[in-house]
Write a protein that holds these residues in place. Sequence first.
Motif, PDB file in Angstrom:
ATOM      1  N   GLU A   1       0.829  -1.209   0.000  1.00 39.07           N
ATOM      2  CA  GLU A   1       0.000   0.000   0.000  1.00 39.07           C
ATOM      3  C   GLU A   1       0.863   1.259   0.000  1.00 39.07           C
ATOM      4  N   ALA A   2       1.948   1.259   0.780  1.00 47.56           N
ATOM      5  CA  ALA A   2       2.839   2.418   0.838  1.00 47.56           C
ATOM      6  C   ALA A   2       3.479   2.691  -0.521  1.00 47.56           C
ATOM      7  N   ARG A   3       3.904   1.625  -1.210  1.00 46.96           N
ATOM      8  CA  ARG A   3       4.500   1.823  -2.547  1.00 46.96           C
ATOM      9  C   ARG A   3       3.471   2.396  -3.516  1.00 46.96           C
ATOM     10  N   GLU A   4       2.235   1.897  -3.444  1.00 53.38           N
ATOM     11  CA  GLU A   4       1.184   2.409  -4.330  1.00 53.38           C
ATOM     12  C   GLU A   4       0.870   3.868  -4.016  1.00 53.38           C
ATOM     13  N   LEU A   5       0.717   4.186  -2.733  1.00 53.21           N
ATOM     14  CA  LEU A   5       0.425   5.565  -2.342  1.00 53.21           C
ATOM     15  C   LEU A   5       1.591   6.490  -2.677  1.00 53.21           C
ATOM     16  N   GLY A   6       2.823   6.021  -2.433  1.00 54.11           N
ATOM     17  CA  GLY A   6       4.001   6.824  -2.739  1.00 54.11           C
ATOM     18  C   GLY A   6       4.130   7.113  -4.226  1.00 54.11           C
ATOM     19  N   ALA A   7       3.722   6.158  -5.058  1.00 57.15           N
ATOM     20  CA  ALA A   7       3.777   6.376  -6.508  1.00 57.15           C
ATOM     21  C   ALA A   7       2.765   7.442  -6.930  1.00 57.15           C
ATOM     22  N   VAL A   8       1.650   7.512  -6.219  1.00 50.52           N
ATOM     23  CA  VAL A   8       0.607   8.486  -6.565  1.00 50.52           C
ATOM     24  C   VAL A   8       0.936   9.869  -6.020  1.00 50.52           C
ATOM     25  N   ASP A   9       1.284   9.949  -4.722  1.00 49.44           N
ATOM     26  CA  ASP A   9       1.476  11.267  -4.110  1.00 49.44           C
ATOM     27  C   ASP A   9       2.938  11.694  -3.968  1.00 49.44           C
ATOM     28  N   GLY A  10       3.888  10.812  -4.250  1.00 44.82           N
ATOM     29  CA  GLY A  10       5.302  11.161  -4.214  1.00 44.82           C
ATOM     30  C   GLY A  10       5.904  11.300  -2.824  1.00 44.82           C
TER      31      GLY A  10
ATOM     32  N   VAL B   1      12.689   5.439   1.775  1.00 38.23           N
ATOM     33  CA  VAL B   1      12.706   5.339   0.315  1.00 38.23           C
ATOM     34  C   VAL B   1      12.132   6.632  -0.255  1.00 38.23           C
ATOM     35  N   VAL B   2      12.973   7.343  -0.997  1.00 39.52           N
ATOM     36  CA  VAL B   2      12.576   8.594  -1.628  1.00 39.52           C
ATOM     37  C   VAL B   2      12.740   8.420  -3.129  1.00 39.52           C
ATOM     38  N   ALA B   3      11.650   8.575  -3.862  1.00 40.44           N
ATOM     39  CA  ALA B   3      11.655   8.442  -5.326  1.00 40.44           C
ATOM     40  C   ALA B   3      12.273   7.112  -5.759  1.00 40.44           C
ATOM     41  N   GLY B   4      11.954   6.044  -5.033  1.00 39.44           N
ATOM     42  CA  GLY B   4      12.415   4.713  -5.394  1.00 39.44           C
ATOM     43  C   GLY B   4      13.825   4.370  -4.952  1.00 39.44           C
TER      44      GLY B   4
END
Length: 141
Positions: free
Chosen positions: A58-67, A123-126
């Motif tokens: 979920e964190a990876r999905e949310l991070g991809a959307v909101d950065g 993890v910042v920007a992957g």
Amino acid sequence: MMRAWFLPLLFTGCGSLVAAVRAVDGAVGTAVAVWLVFALLAVAHSPLVFPRPVGAVEARELGAVDGRPIVYWRAGCKYCLRLRFRLGRDAHRLHWVDIWRDPAGAAAVRAVNGGDETVPTVVVAGKPYVNPDPRWVRDRL
């Protein structure tokens, strides 16, 4: 799940024991003070001081959307506590993954740390950063 509460329970138990001994000796004021110190340590090392954790997926999905950055952490880690307290109110702007609650989060941390569960891993920007300075993390928000 129980592993995250081991240290807070240990602080509470030890504090209660020391406070009981002090109270039996007649130093009730000291007993209360000792118990309060141990209770504060228990709260500080518990999952309660961190924002609501999410799963790694979920964190990876949310991070991809909101950065927003993802922080992999575990209860009782003094470096995780330092990061959390130094971020202050900005802590809610990150996605927090408790590696003791989420096996996928633990696996993600081991994958970037040579098999070790070294936290905090941010993890910042992957790109993962192990135990970064809190000021650096705040600058990335």
